[in-house]
Design a protein around this motif. Structure first.
Motif, PDB file in Angstrom:
ATOM      1  N   ARG A  92       4.285  -3.367  -4.125  1.00 21.35           N
ATOM      2  CA  ARG A  92       5.060  -2.133  -4.144  1.00 21.35           C
ATOM      3  C   ARG A  92       6.134  -2.133  -3.053  1.00 21.35           C
ATOM      4  NH1 ARG A  92       1.072   2.294  -3.602  1.00 21.35           N
ATOM      5  NH2 ARG A  92      -0.075   1.129  -5.174  1.00 21.35           N
ATOM      6  N   SER A  93       5.829  -2.821  -1.934  1.00 24.52           N
ATOM      7  CA  SER A  93       6.795  -2.773  -0.834  1.00 24.52           C
ATOM      8  C   SER A  93       7.994  -3.703  -1.064  1.00 24.52           C
ATOM      9  CB  SER A  93       6.117  -3.103   0.484  1.00 24.52           C
ATOM     10  OG  SER A  93       5.813  -4.477   0.511  1.00 24.52           O
ATOM     11  N   VAL A  94       7.963  -4.470  -2.149  1.00 27.58           N
ATOM     12  CA  VAL A  94       9.155  -5.267  -2.477  1.00 27.58           C
ATOM     13  C   VAL A  94      10.195  -4.305  -3.040  1.00 27.58           C
ATOM     14  CG1 VAL A  94      10.094  -7.112  -3.909  1.00 27.58           C
ATOM     15  CG2 VAL A  94       7.776  -7.284  -3.005  1.00 27.58           C
ATOM     16  N   PRO A  95      11.367  -4.218  -2.398  1.00 25.42           N
ATOM     17  CA  PRO A  95      12.326  -3.178  -2.791  1.00 25.42           C
ATOM     18  C   PRO A  95      12.727  -3.274  -4.261  1.00 25.42           C
ATOM     19  CG  PRO A  95      13.067  -4.312  -0.817  1.00 25.42           C
ATOM     20  CD  PRO A  95      11.884  -5.071  -1.329  1.00 25.42           C
ATOM     21  N   LYS A  96      12.895  -2.102  -4.855  1.00 20.10           N
ATOM     22  CA  LYS A  96      13.311  -2.017  -6.250  1.00 20.10           C
ATOM     23  C   LYS A  96      14.657  -2.712  -6.440  1.00 20.10           C
ATOM     24  CE  LYS A  96      14.190   1.539  -9.750  1.00 20.10           C
ATOM     25  NZ  LYS A  96      15.600   1.189  -9.983  1.00 20.10           N
TER      26      LYS A  96
ATOM     27  N   ILE B 281      -5.522 -15.623  11.785  1.00 21.52           N
ATOM     28  CA  ILE B 281      -4.624 -16.217  10.795  1.00 21.52           C
ATOM     29  C   ILE B 281      -3.897 -15.116  10.021  1.00 21.52           C
ATOM     30  CG2 ILE B 281      -4.515 -17.573   8.659  1.00 21.52           C
ATOM     31  CD1 ILE B 281      -6.884 -19.214   9.760  1.00 21.52           C
ATOM     32  N   ALA B 282      -4.666 -14.080   9.672  1.00 22.18           N
ATOM     33  CA  ALA B 282      -4.063 -12.970   8.936  1.00 22.18           C
ATOM     34  C   ALA B 282      -2.963 -12.315   9.764  1.00 22.18           C
ATOM     35  CB  ALA B 282      -5.130 -11.945   8.554  1.00 22.18           C
ATOM     36  N   VAL B 283      -3.260 -12.059  11.038  1.00 19.40           N
ATOM     37  CA  VAL B 283      -2.259 -11.422  11.901  1.00 19.40           C
ATOM     38  C   VAL B 283      -1.040 -12.327  12.047  1.00 19.40           C
ATOM     39  CG1 VAL B 283      -1.773 -10.670  14.260  1.00 19.40           C
ATOM     40  CG2 VAL B 283      -3.921 -10.023  13.157  1.00 19.40           C
ATOM     41  N   PHE B 284      -1.316 -13.637  12.190  1.00 19.99           N
ATOM     42  CA  PHE B 284      -0.224 -14.596  12.347  1.00 19.99           C
ATOM     43  C   PHE B 284       0.709 -14.575  11.131  1.00 19.99           C
ATOM     44  CE2 PHE B 284       1.391 -18.906  11.551  1.00 19.99           C
ATOM     45  CZ  PHE B 284       2.145 -19.081  12.705  1.00 19.99           C
ATOM     46  N   ILE B 285       0.084 -14.602   9.951  1.00 20.24           N
ATOM     47  CA  ILE B 285       0.896 -14.587   8.729  1.00 20.24           C
ATOM     48  C   ILE B 285       1.709 -13.302   8.644  1.00 20.24           C
ATOM     49  CG2 ILE B 285       0.780 -14.432   6.212  1.00 20.24           C
ATOM     50  CD1 ILE B 285      -1.590 -16.313   6.310  1.00 20.24           C
ATOM     51  N   ARG B 286       1.023 -12.199   8.990  1.00 24.86           N
ATOM     52  CA  ARG B 286       1.715 -10.917   8.880  1.00 24.86           C
ATOM     53  C   ARG B 286       2.940 -10.878   9.807  1.00 24.86           C
ATOM     54  NH1 ARG B 286      -2.332  -6.493   9.190  1.00 24.86           N
ATOM     55  NH2 ARG B 286      -2.363  -7.022  11.377  1.00 24.86           N
ATOM     56  N   ASN B 287       2.749 -11.371  11.031  1.00 27.41           N
ATOM     57  CA  ASN B 287       3.865 -11.328  11.974  1.00 27.41           C
ATOM     58  C   ASN B 287       4.975 -12.286  11.598  1.00 27.41           C
ATOM     59  OD1 ASN B 287       2.557  -9.393  13.375  1.00 27.41           O
ATOM     60  ND2 ASN B 287       1.787 -10.762  14.978  1.00 27.41           N
ATOM     61  N   LYS B 288       4.550 -13.456  11.152  1.00 29.94           N
ATOM     62  CA  LYS B 288       5.566 -14.464  10.859  1.00 29.94           C
ATOM     63  C   LYS B 288       6.463 -14.061   9.684  1.00 29.94           C
ATOM     64  CE  LYS B 288       6.661 -19.157  10.279  1.00 29.94           C
ATOM     65  NZ  LYS B 288       6.238 -20.510   9.995  1.00 29.94           N
ATOM     66  N   TYR B 289       5.833 -13.495   8.666  1.00 25.66           N
ATOM     67  CA  TYR B 289       6.615 -13.159   7.467  1.00 25.66           C
ATOM     68  C   TYR B 289       6.900 -11.678   7.360  1.00 25.66           C
ATOM     69  CZ  TYR B 289       5.484 -17.861   6.069  1.00 25.66           C
ATOM     70  OH  TYR B 289       5.356 -19.209   6.034  1.00 25.66           O
ATOM     71  N   GLN B 290       6.875 -11.004   8.515  1.00 24.34           N
ATOM     72  CA  GLN B 290       7.129  -9.575   8.482  1.00 24.34           C
ATOM     73  C   GLN B 290       8.396  -9.310   7.679  1.00 24.34           C
ATOM     74  OE1 GLN B 290       6.015  -7.801  12.075  1.00 24.34           O
ATOM     75  NE2 GLN B 290       5.084  -6.401  10.642  1.00 24.34           N
ATOM     76  N   LYS B 291       8.372  -8.222   6.931  1.00 26.38           N
ATOM     77  CA  LYS B 291       9.477  -7.872   6.025  1.00 26.38           C
ATOM     78  C   LYS B 291      10.836  -8.160   6.630  1.00 26.38           C
ATOM     79  CE  LYS B 291       7.186  -4.079   3.848  1.00 26.38           C
ATOM     80  NZ  LYS B 291       6.206  -3.757   4.842  1.00 26.38           N
ATOM     81  N   ARG B 292      11.606  -8.902   5.897  1.00 30.28           N
ATOM     82  CA  ARG B 292      12.954  -9.175   6.400  1.00 30.28           C
ATOM     83  C   ARG B 292      14.009  -8.440   5.596  1.00 30.28           C
ATOM     84  NH1 ARG B 292      13.091 -15.453   7.081  1.00 30.28           N
ATOM     85  NH2 ARG B 292      11.120 -15.320   5.979  1.00 30.28           N
ATOM     86  N   TYR B 293      13.569  -7.561   4.701  1.00 31.80           N
ATOM     87  CA  TYR B 293      14.574  -6.798   3.971  1.00 31.80           C
ATOM     88  C   TYR B 293      14.509  -5.332   4.376  1.00 31.80           C
ATOM     89  CZ  TYR B 293      10.316  -7.501   1.239  1.00 31.80           C
ATOM     90  OH  TYR B 293       9.025  -7.674   0.852  1.00 31.80           O
TER      91      TYR B 293
END
Lengths: 271, 292, 219
Positions: free
Chosen positions: B170-174, B280-292
């Motif tokens: 859902r958080s992927v922008p329309k 690992i979960a936190v790492f992934i979340r931070n690394k790929y934090q929303k860039r849009y």
């Protein structure tokens, strides 16, 4: 001696030229409803090829809705009903069973907010050709360069094609979006308030680009900015409450509109 | 006419500031409570279990003698369990989320399904154990196997993954979807090339957190009747097994105090595993934090 | 319902100034003719001095029009209004200049009695003055019908002009010693005829302002 008062109304050269152009889109008695909201009422518009047609009007007048029906992006909104027809190159695109995916490969769209994909600049441009089955890297390279040149942004990004498109400025992002749209080699480009999120200089660059693009494409642009419509379009349609109030040469609309409501709107007296 | 009397406002300022300070300390205390309890717990476990932590602890099977006890069977069992749970739960979870978010029409049925998925997340794990026992172990005749336990665990964490994946999708922008559709892409092309790549970090984070829940869960295994003392390692997904939390649970039940220390050592291993997964979960979340 | 109050106020201020300049020009013309009839050299000098005011109002109109275009970007009727204001102001300023020219001629004629009664010149002035009044009304009321009537009045001025010049020429043949005065009187006729033409230009601009299309009123 009596004075003879005779009108000297000249037919502008442009008008003659325009009359000989073929039609891209013809809307005949187009109506559209969102649930019970009658958003477009009996729209009749004949949009010519290789022209810039601007659609202006106050918020909620149906101008965005109209442009979205032209590539059937209204499909993404549930509970939309239409009647009447939109003829695109001889075919009614509102007909049941019309494959709008096919239509959209001929009709590109540029949106209000720059919306590049969170991918590299290269991948953004190659996206369209890829989904239409082009896998050959050489051909893709050529398409990417041609599209970026077409959108007048090649020189700015040629050394950073692998960078994320989000690293560009808003104005550059919007031109990337235009390039992305050119990559599918469209016939028509629809622009839905393409500069409303841009600064004035970026806006002028996009406007310049539109003038260039008009040589090869037919462009329909929705804009809030009346001066923009005046600057870049050949024809202007004024929408109000879902109706087309006036559709004429831009020169006419901005110097001597026929309808009082058009005049009040363009001179900023309402809306 | 002035509605604000600046003099009386000035008088009240001090008491307002005081109130602010007091409440700040109360909230800080609330935060510290959890942290302190956790710290005490960790301290006790580490002091209790550290003497049993050795290489042999990982390579020995369970034993009647505390000093000889190890977690070889349990840790391997847990790993096999994860190997079953991860693909099944992620496939089902992401599939459900994609269907609900992208394909399903917004109607009453969809709404009903959505509400029930949230409800499912609130069902006690014991109940899932019973479900697994009835359906997978007995009805499908899988018995007390890794597959039966894996399916049960998958069901248990499915709602978490679905909800996390739904949020991520859902958080992927329309606007991104629109851009893709406007170029003539089909729904599936858009999902595959735009939506999922953008949603993957969120989906992975949610899934890892869900898996770490599964690895620490005991109740469904107890209900399924997983053995605790096992002198062999599982050879297929249909063989029986034991898991870390089961092993720990068993040791803590024993009367000998020494086994409690062995349990503490097991807990250290389990917690380390959980912390690694969460990191690992936190790492992934931070690394790929929303860039849009 | 207007959302652009400042803009509206600026536009009507522009209109007010046009009317002010028009009234000034008409007044100057009236006074210059009266001074001519009475051989009033003093008032003629005054008229020449006061012309600076007409120039000042015209400059004000131009400055304000430029600011309006730069800051408010008028379109359609509003834009035509601003452009028309600039043009009309120039015409009105020219008319005021003709009053000055007439005053200069009056001074040159001095106290010499007229070679003949200046009834025709008087008539031409009355017509021109009426035209100015009419054109200002047409401007204020944006009345196209009135604007068209100006053209008819201009025809009268033109024929009076031809007639008077003929008369003056025949007098000059008989009394060559009066040639300087006759020259001045022909100049005055010419000035009045030109003033009437400028009024006609203004009425054309009014027509363009209202209708957005051009009508040729000058023949």
């Amino acid at each position: 001696m009596t004075t003879t008062v005779k009108p000297k109304i000249q037919v502008p050269e442009k008008k003659k030229e325009s009359a000989s152009r073929g039609s891209v889109y013809q809307s005949n008695q187009l109506n559209l409803w969102y649930d019970t909201n009658h958003a477009l009422k009996n729209i009749d518009l004949d949009i010519k090829e290789n022209e810039v047609t601007a659609i202006i009007g106050p918020s909620g007048c149906g101008k965005s809705t109209y442009i979205k029906t032209l590539n059937r992006m209204t499909e993404t909104i549930p509970s939309v009903k239409t009647s009447g027809e939109i003829i695109y190159r001889g075919k009614n695109i509102l007909e049941k069973g019309y494959k709008f995916e096919e239509l959209r490969t001929k009709v590109g769209m540029v949106f209000q907010k720059p919306n590049p994909f969170p991918k590299s600049i290269y991948e953004n441009i190659a996206y369209g050709p890829r989904i239409h089955g082009i896998k050959n890297k050489k051909i893709l390279d050529q398409i990417v360069e041609k599209s970026l040149r077409g959108a007048a942004i090649w020189d700015e990004v040629k050394d950073r094609l692998n960078e994320n498109a989000y690293s560009l400025s808003g104005g550059q992002q919007q031109r990337i979006c235009i390039a992305r749209c050119l990559a599918i080699e469209p016939d028509v480009i629809l622009m839905d308030e393409p500069t409303s999120a841009l600064d004035p200089i970026s806006t002028l660059k996009v406007e310049e680009l539109v003038q260039e693009l008009k040589k090869e494409y037919s462009i329909i642009i929705v804009t809030h900015n009346m001066q923009q419509a005046a600057r870049i379009s050949d024809k202007t349609a004024f929408f109000l409450n879902g109706e087309v109030i006036e559709f004429d040469e831009t020169d006419k609309i901005f110097s001597n509109p026929s309808d009082k409501r058009t005049e009040d709107y363009i001179s900023g007296r309402f809306g | 006419m002035n509605y604000i009397d600046h003099e009386s406002v000035a008088k009240k300022t001090n008491s307002r500031l005081l109130k602010n300070k007091v409440l700040k300390s109360i909230f800080l205390a609330a935060t510290m409570f959890g942290l302190i309890v956790l710290a005490i717990l960790l301290y006790r476990i580490v002091t209790q279990g550290s003497e049993y932590l050795s290489l042999e602890f990982f390579t020995s099977f369970a034993s009647r003698i505390p000093e000889n006890s190890g977690i070889k069977a349990a840790i391997l069992g847990s790993i096999y369990l994860m190997l079953v749970v991860a693909p099944i739960s992620m496939f089902l979870g992401v599939g459900t989320a994609v269907y609900l978010e992208e394909y399903a029409k917004k109607n009453k049925l969809t709404n009903f399904i959505r509400i029930n998925i949230s409800n499912l997340a609130g069902v006690p794990s014991v109940v899932f154990g019973l479900l697994g026992l009835t359906i997978f172990a007995r009805f499908f005749g899988l018995g007390i196997s890794i597959l039966a336990a894996g399916l049960t665990m998958s069901l248990l964490i499915l709602p978490i993954i679905i909800v996390a994946a739904q949020e991520a999708i859902r958080s992927v922008p329309k606007e991104l979807r629109d851009a893709s559709y406007a170029m003539g892409a089909t729904k599936w092309q858009t999902i595959l090339r735009i939506v999922l790549p953008a949603a993957i970090p969120g989906i992975l984070t949610g899934s890892i957190l869900a898996l770490s829940r599964a690895i620490g869960e005991t109740a469904p295994l107890v209900v399924l009747g997983i053995p605790t003392i096992l002198m062999f390692t599982p050879d297929s997904i249909l063989s029986t097994f034991t898991a870390l939390p089961m092993q720990i649970f068993d040791w803590t039940k024993r009367p000998q105090v020494a086994f409690h220390d062995v349990a503490a050592a097991g807990i250290i291993v389990l917690m380390t595993l959980l912390i690694i997964m969460n990191s690992i979960a936190v790492f992934i979340r931070n690394k790929y934090q929303k860039r849009y | 319902m207007s959302v652009r109050e400042r803009y509206e106020a600026d536009l009507s201020e522009l209109n007010r100034k046009i009317v002010e300049l028009g009234t000034f020009a008409q007044n100057a013309l009236d006074r210059s003719l009266k001074a001519l009839e009475n051989h009033d050299i003093e008032d003629s000098l005054l008229i020449m001095d006061e012309d600076i005011k007409a120039n000042r109002i015209e400059e004000e109109i131009n400055d304000q029009a430029i600011l309006l275009i730069a800051k408010q970007q008028p379109v359609a009727t509003d834009l035509r209004r601003v452009i028309a204001a600039i043009k009309i102001a120039a015409d009105l300023e020219r008319i005021a200049d003709f009053a000055v020219n007439i005053a200069k001629s009056t001074i040159r004629i001095g106290n010499d009695p007229f070679v003949k009664p200046i009834e025709n010149i008087h008539q031409m002035h009355l017509q021109t003055s009426t035209m100015i009044e009419l054109v200002l009304e047409a401007f204020m009321e944006e009345d196209v019908v009135k604007a068209k009537r100006i053209a008819e009045l201009d025809d009268k001025v033109d024929s009076l002009y031809g007639q008077t010049i003929q008369e003056l020429l025949s007098i000059s043949a008989n009394s060559p010693d009066k040639l300087p005065q006759i020259t001045q009187l022909s100049f005055i006729c010419r000035y009045l005829e030109r003033a009437a033409d400028h009024v006609t230009n203004i009425s054309e601009n009014i027509f363009y302002l209202v209708k957005g299309t051009r009508y040729e009123l000058n023949k």
